[in-house]
Scaffold this active site. Structure first.
Site, PDB file in Angstrom:
ATOM      1  N   ASP A 103      30.535   0.869  11.946  1.00  0.00           N
ATOM      2  CA  ASP A 103      29.389   1.729  11.657  1.00  0.00           C
ATOM      3  C   ASP A 103      28.494   0.995  10.664  1.00  0.00           C
ATOM      4  O   ASP A 103      28.966   0.534   9.619  1.00  0.00           O
ATOM      5  CB  ASP A 103      29.856   3.059  11.067  1.00  0.00           C
ATOM      6  CG  ASP A 103      28.725   4.059  10.970  1.00  0.00           C
ATOM      7  OD1 ASP A 103      28.394   4.670  11.989  1.00  0.00           O
ATOM      8  OD2 ASP A 103      28.171   4.229   9.865  1.00  0.00           O
ATOM      9  N   ASN A 154      15.094   2.828   9.447  1.00  0.00           N
ATOM     10  CA  ASN A 154      14.231   3.597  10.347  1.00  0.00           C
ATOM     11  C   ASN A 154      13.229   4.439   9.561  1.00  0.00           C
ATOM     12  O   ASN A 154      12.052   4.526   9.911  1.00  0.00           O
ATOM     13  CB  ASN A 154      15.082   4.511  11.235  1.00  0.00           C
ATOM     14  CG  ASN A 154      15.552   3.806  12.492  1.00  0.00           C
ATOM     15  OD1 ASN A 154      15.005   2.793  12.886  1.00  0.00           O
ATOM     16  ND2 ASN A 154      16.568   4.346  13.124  1.00  0.00           N
ATOM     17  N   ASP A 164      15.042  -0.814  15.867  1.00  0.00           N
ATOM     18  CA  ASP A 164      15.541  -1.314  17.159  1.00  0.00           C
ATOM     19  C   ASP A 164      15.757  -2.821  17.122  1.00  0.00           C
ATOM     20  O   ASP A 164      16.748  -3.344  17.663  1.00  0.00           O
ATOM     21  CB  ASP A 164      14.558  -0.954  18.277  1.00  0.00           C
ATOM     22  CG  ASP A 164      14.558   0.531  18.594  1.00  0.00           C
ATOM     23  OD1 ASP A 164      15.472   1.232  18.129  1.00  0.00           O
ATOM     24  OD2 ASP A 164      13.647   0.980  19.315  1.00  0.00           O
ATOM     25  N   ASP A 180      23.965   3.795  15.566  1.00  0.00           N
ATOM     26  CA  ASP A 180      24.319   2.589  14.819  1.00  0.00           C
ATOM     27  C   ASP A 180      25.824   2.372  14.833  1.00  0.00           C
ATOM     28  O   ASP A 180      26.400   1.826  13.900  1.00  0.00           O
ATOM     29  CB  ASP A 180      23.803   2.669  13.381  1.00  0.00           C
ATOM     30  CG  ASP A 180      24.338   3.883  12.625  1.00  0.00           C
ATOM     31  OD1 ASP A 180      25.006   4.720  13.263  1.00  0.00           O
ATOM     32  OD2 ASP A 180      24.114   3.982  11.412  1.00  0.00           O
TER      33      ASP A 180
END
Length: 666
Positions: free
Chosen positions: A537, A545, A554, A580
């Site tokens: 993770d 973001n 991205d 993610d």
């Protein structure tokens, strides 16, 4: 046309009706009525319960279940505790209720990741959650995890203008509020449809990763009706497994039987967004990880919402109750099973007889004569290539399409040659066996073959073969209908790749990874080797973001994927299973040191700065490892334990590699 004996059919129908009637009467008499209080109005959010009702899973468990919708202000916990419902759907704030003295018990987890988020009007691309200070925010009940998120970000509730929730996205779109709590699976659809610019703030950005939509009941319900609770839980989870495997069917069901409040497109969006939150292909639906609940409890503790000595005792349902609780249902279930078995056996036997008769007639109707006129009609009328041979496979006629397909100029180039001359040598044994079976009355249908054309090039085809019979019904030759499927094959390959790979990173997706993991375990069992599974993770990805926008996020995901691929062998697999979240499968792992070395290599490359669009971005990752067979002998168990190890890594401060331990180290 096959004629059915009307007397036989009437007797069969009568017996079937009587048997079904008797079974239905028995089942109806045994049903117990219970009520499930939903968390909100009817939506795909509760798909598993609809499936359990409509597919008969509850009825098979001896239950008649009423699904009760919620309205704004409805508290499912209070409804269940007041006896107005037997079961309910609640958030992870059930822990707070338990600590407050409410005897609530969590039965199962449906959402492995909570869909609860904050959605705010986007005023600038680089805004953050701190820009909500002083703004008007609508909060719904049971949103303690969002309150915890804001407090961890340093925003006190008094710094916001908290307003009652209207559950109407128009309030946000039209500027009556600046932000609102929402489900990422629901409200975002309305905002997208309105072309509204918004920012989503998730508690997972700071490590607050709670469960969502937990099935619960009361201690009194478990004490008084243990069999009912176990049966309801099992049937509900079976319904969820069916619903996630058949989303379109459940959407039809919702629109037909439950609610037309939303469009089909809305429910499709909801189903699509729910899939990564349930993770049903990797983690068994309903699974509750005590470590995750401990993580949730400690988050509340750190924020002063729970005392330090908080205990989970009695809060988590024991999924292995004494077998004796099933005894009230056993006799009825066995009776029902026996009756249905007899009925199904009878129907299958009858269907086989009917199918055999129909197949025989079909072959008879398809038989061809030796008429040259009929040959020519078939050869020239078919849009597919048609080739006729004798019983030895020598070509006697070829249609113009067949000549062109084989890259010839005249029929003479094919006449007199054996069909086998044009087959891929690898396909000849299969083709020979299929033709032999056809002469024995077994027809396998059209099959795919590779043909060698006159210029030596290969062509993907689908070939359907039939026996040519003379006027006396005896075999006199073979007819082959050949279709060029090269473009179809390419399209199928593209579709298959798209269905099995993540569109952003090109890595295998959840479905393909699950298949590879199952195959790898089977091979490891056969070869007596080992393997390792890593759950990865990305830490601090959400702020990227929020600060720089999804386009930069991205790019970061794509670069992170490439870095991970460089750390493993070609025989290993790196997959993206969520926003993610990544997983890595190491085949033939030789031991703990080697596995930890690979994990440390991945951790090291991901902590290096990412240079993207003139930004230098810094993230890290938390990695959990489970080994086969030491930490699980099936894919579900192995995934659970790798997931648990990953959360142990997060609890130790993130940017960590953690090997699964049955009892977490202090």
């Amino acid at each position: 046309m096959l004629q059915l004996n009307s007397g036989f059919f009437g007797r069969w129908h009568l017996w079937a009706t009587l048997i079904c009637g008797l079974l239905g009467t028995t089942a109806a008499q045994a049903l117990e009525s219970v009520t499930l209080q939903l968390k909100w109005t009817h939506a795909f959010q509760f798909a598993g319960y609809y499936a359990a009702v409509e597919k008969g899973f509850y009825q098979q468990a001896g239950l008649q279940v009423k699904l009760r919708e919620a309205a704004p202000g409805t508290d499912p916990v209070k409804v269940v505790m007041d006896g107005q419902a037997d079961f309910g759907v609640g958030a992870s704030s059930l822990l707070l209720e338990r600590q407050a003295g409410v005897p609530v018990v969590a039965l199962a987890v449906i959402f492995q990741h909570s869909p609860l988020v904050l959605v705010a009007r986007q005023s600038q691309p680089t805004q953050s959650v701190h820009d909500l200070q002083g703004k008007r925010v609508m909060f719904e009940a049971q949103s303690a995890e969002l309150q915890a998120y804001l407090r961890q970000e340093g925003l006190d509730a008094t710094a916001l203008q908290s307003l009652p929730h209207s559950f109407n996205t128009r309030d946000l779109i039209e500027g009556r509020v600046d932000a609102m709590t929402a489900y990422s699976t629901n409200e975002l659809y309305d905002l997208d449809q309105a072309d509204f610019a918004y920012q989503v703030y998730s508690p997972r950005a700071v490590g607050i990763d709670f469960y969502g939509d937990n099935l619960f009941t009361s201690e009194q319900q478990i004490k008084t009706h243990p069999a009912r609770v176990a049966a309801f839980r099992a049937a509900s989870l079976k319904g969820w497994q069916y619903a996630m495997a058949h989303p379109d069917e459940i959407i039809d069901l919702i629109l037909t039987r439950y609610s037309k409040q939303h469009t089909r497109a809305f429910y499709q969006f909801e189903a699509q967004q729910m899939a990564p939150l349930l993770q049903s292909s990797l983690i068994e639906v309903g699974y509750m990880n005590p470590g995750r609940w401990h993580h949730i409890a400690q988050t509340y503790v750190s924020l002063g919402l729970l005392p330090k000595d908080v205990s989970l005792d009695g809060f988590l349902y024991d999924t292995t109750p004494p077998s004796s609780i099933w005894s009230p249902y056993l006799a009825g279930a066995l009776t029902l099973l026996l009756g249905m078995t007899l009925l199904v056996s009878y129907i299958l036997h009858t269907n086989r007889r009917l199918a055999a008769s129909l197949a025989s007639q079909k072959l008879a109707q398809q038989a061809l004569t030796e008429s040259q006129q009929l040959y020519q009609s078939i050869l020239h009328a078919s849009p597919d290539a048609v080739v006729v041979s004798d019983l030895q496979g020598i070509i006697q006629h070829a249609s113009p399409v067949a000549v062109t397909m084989m890259r010839g100029t005249t029929e003479d180039q094919l006449l007199g040659r054996n069909i086998a001359d044009f087959r891929d040598p690898a396909d000849i044994p299969r083709a020979t066996a299929n033709i032999a079976a056809m002469f024995k009355g077994v027809y396998n249908g059209a099959e795919d073959y590779q043909l060698i054309r006159l210029d030596g090039s290969m062509l993907e085809t689908e070939i359907n073969a039939e026996i040519v019979r003379n006027a006396q019904g005896k075999p006199s030759g073979l007819i082959f209908v050949v279709r060029d499927i090269s473009e179809r094959k390419k399209t199928e390959q593209r579709i298959r790749h798209m269905a099995q790979h993540d569109a952003l990173t090109g890595l295998p997706n959840r479905a393909l990874f699950s298949d590879r993991l199952q195959r790898a375990i089977a091979n490891a069992v056969r070869d007596q080797t080992s393997l390792a599974l890593m759950f990865i993770d990305l830490d601090k990805f959400k702020p990227v973001n929020d600060t720089h926008g999804h386009a930069v996020g991205d790019l970061l995901l794509q670069e992170a994927a490439q870095r991970m691929l460089q750390c493993v062998r070609d025989s290993d697999t790196v997959a993206r299973i969520g926003g993610d979240e990544f997983v890595v499968l190491l085949r033939g792992a030789t031991g703990v040191p080697e596995t930890l070395a690979v994990a440390e290599k991945i951790r090291s490359v991901l902590v290096r700065p990412f240079l993207l669009q003139a930004y230098s971005l810094q993230i890290s990752c938390s990695i959990g490892i489970a080994l086969f067979p030491e930490h699980g002998q099936d894919d579900i168990t192995l995934a659970k334990n790798a997931d648990l190890a990953m959360y142990q890594a997060k609890e130790r401060g993130r940017n960590q590699v953690c090997l699964y331990q049955a009892t977490p180290a202090p």
